[in-house]
Design a protein around this motif. Structure first.
Motif, PDB file in Angstrom:
ATOM      1  N   ILE A  50       0.673  -1.035  -0.197  1.00 21.36           N
ATOM      2  CA  ILE A  50       0.325  -0.315  -0.056  1.00 21.36           C
ATOM      3  C   ILE A  50       0.427   1.469   0.072  1.00 21.36           C
ATOM      4  N   ALA A  51       1.593   0.846   0.939  1.00 19.46           N
ATOM      5  CA  ALA A  51       2.821   2.309   1.388  1.00 19.46           C
ATOM      6  C   ALA A  51       3.118   2.607  -0.039  1.00 19.46           C
ATOM      7  N   ILE A  52       4.006   1.841  -1.291  1.00 12.10           N
ATOM      8  CA  ILE A  52       4.884   1.521  -2.220  1.00 12.10           C
ATOM      9  C   ILE A  52       3.960   2.209  -3.371  1.00 12.10           C
ATOM     10  N   GLU A  53       3.102   1.489  -3.242  1.00 10.13           N
ATOM     11  CA  GLU A  53       2.031   2.292  -4.618  1.00 10.13           C
ATOM     12  C   GLU A  53       1.588   3.386  -4.292  1.00 10.13           C
ATOM     13  N   ALA A  54       1.140   3.758  -3.332  1.00  9.43           N
ATOM     14  CA  ALA A  54       0.225   5.190  -3.111  1.00  9.43           C
ATOM     15  C   ALA A  54       1.990   6.055  -3.659  1.00  9.43           C
ATOM     16  N   ASP A  55       3.317   5.510  -2.795  1.00 13.15           N
ATOM     17  CA  ASP A  55       4.227   6.444  -3.554  1.00 13.15           C
ATOM     18  C   ASP A  55       4.336   6.606  -4.725  1.00 13.15           C
ATOM     19  N   MET A  56       3.993   5.259  -5.422  1.00 11.52           N
ATOM     20  CA  MET A  56       4.528   5.479  -7.060  1.00 11.52           C
ATOM     21  C   MET A  56       3.661   6.123  -7.595  1.00 11.52           C
ATOM     22  N   HIS A  57       2.481   6.093  -7.074  1.00 10.79           N
ATOM     23  CA  HIS A  57       1.356   6.930  -7.749  1.00 10.79           C
ATOM     24  C   HIS A  57       1.225   8.343  -7.122  1.00 10.79           C
ATOM     25  N   ARG A  58       1.989   8.840  -6.527  1.00  9.90           N
ATOM     26  CA  ARG A  58       2.249  10.408  -5.789  1.00  9.90           C
ATOM     27  C   ARG A  58       3.497  10.594  -7.155  1.00  9.90           C
ATOM     28  N   ALA A  59       4.390  10.240  -6.901  1.00 10.64           N
ATOM     29  CA  ALA A  59       5.439  10.182  -7.807  1.00 10.64           C
ATOM     30  C   ALA A  59       5.420  10.345  -9.486  1.00 10.64           C
ATOM     31  N   THR A  60       4.484   9.565  -9.838  1.00  4.72           N
ATOM     32  CA  THR A  60       4.371  10.079 -11.555  1.00  4.72           C
ATOM     33  C   THR A  60       2.908  11.402 -11.588  1.00  4.72           C
ATOM     34  N   LEU A  61       2.570  11.554 -10.736  1.00  3.02           N
ATOM     35  CA  LEU A  61       1.654  13.166 -10.141  1.00  3.02           C
ATOM     36  C   LEU A  61       2.703  13.680 -10.333  1.00  3.02           C
ATOM     37  N   GLU A  62       3.637  13.644 -10.338  1.00  6.79           N
ATOM     38  CA  GLU A  62       4.917  15.018  -9.266  1.00  6.79           C
ATOM     39  C   GLU A  62       5.568  14.839 -10.684  1.00  6.79           C
ATOM     40  N   GLY A  63       5.734  14.281 -10.983  1.00  7.01           N
ATOM     41  CA  GLY A  63       6.913  13.833 -12.247  1.00  7.01           C
ATOM     42  C   GLY A  63       8.244  13.159 -11.409  1.00  7.01           C
ATOM     43  N   ARG A  64       8.473  12.543 -11.131  1.00  5.73           N
ATOM     44  CA  ARG A  64       9.330  12.143  -9.984  1.00  5.73           C
ATOM     45  C   ARG A  64       9.881  10.952 -10.857  1.00  5.73           C
ATOM     46  N   ILE A  65       8.913  10.613 -11.651  1.00  4.83           N
ATOM     47  CA  ILE A  65      10.009   9.535 -12.645  1.00  4.83           C
ATOM     48  C   ILE A  65      10.815   9.570 -14.209  1.00  4.83           C
ATOM     49  N   ILE A  66      11.635   9.342 -13.716  1.00  3.73           N
ATOM     50  CA  ILE A  66      12.938   9.374 -14.692  1.00  3.73           C
ATOM     51  C   ILE A  66      13.094   7.917 -15.575  1.00  3.73           C
ATOM     52  N   LYS A  67      13.234   8.160 -16.939  1.00  2.00           N
ATOM     53  CA  LYS A  67      13.353   6.752 -18.067  1.00  2.00           C
ATOM     54  C   LYS A  67      14.589   5.837 -17.300  1.00  2.00           C
ATOM     55  N   GLY A  68      14.382   4.640 -17.603  1.00  2.00           N
ATOM     56  CA  GLY A  68      15.892   3.411 -17.216  1.00  2.00           C
ATOM     57  C   GLY A  68      15.113   2.447 -16.551  1.00  2.00           C
TER      58      GLY A  68
END
Length: 68
Positions: A50-68
């Motif tokens: 739950i915690a990881i999925e929530a942070d990954m979702h927030r990261a997607t919304l906040e632009g914290r995803i990098i290629k790789g």
């Protein structure tokens, strides 16, 4: 969760220059698949999932995803 996320200010997958505070981890696109496989193998507790999925979702919304 720490093994999936890297601290720092990476650029989002869109390639735009958006500042990411060092306190918030960035994720590589490959981290999502690695997490999915580990989750399927039962390597995380339900609370961790739950915690990881929530942070990954927030990261997607906040632009914290990098290629790789």
């Amino acid at each position: 969760m720490a093994s999936l996320a890297a601290p720092g200010s990476g650029k989002p997958a869109s390639g735009t220059d958006v500042y990411t505070p060092p306190s918030k981890p960035t994720y590589k696109t490959s981290d999502f698949e690695r997490f999915r496989r580990a989750k399927a193998k039962g390597q995380y507790t339900e609370a961790q999932v739950i915690a990881i999925e929530a942070d990954m979702h927030r990261a997607t919304l906040e632009g914290r995803i990098i290629k790789g």
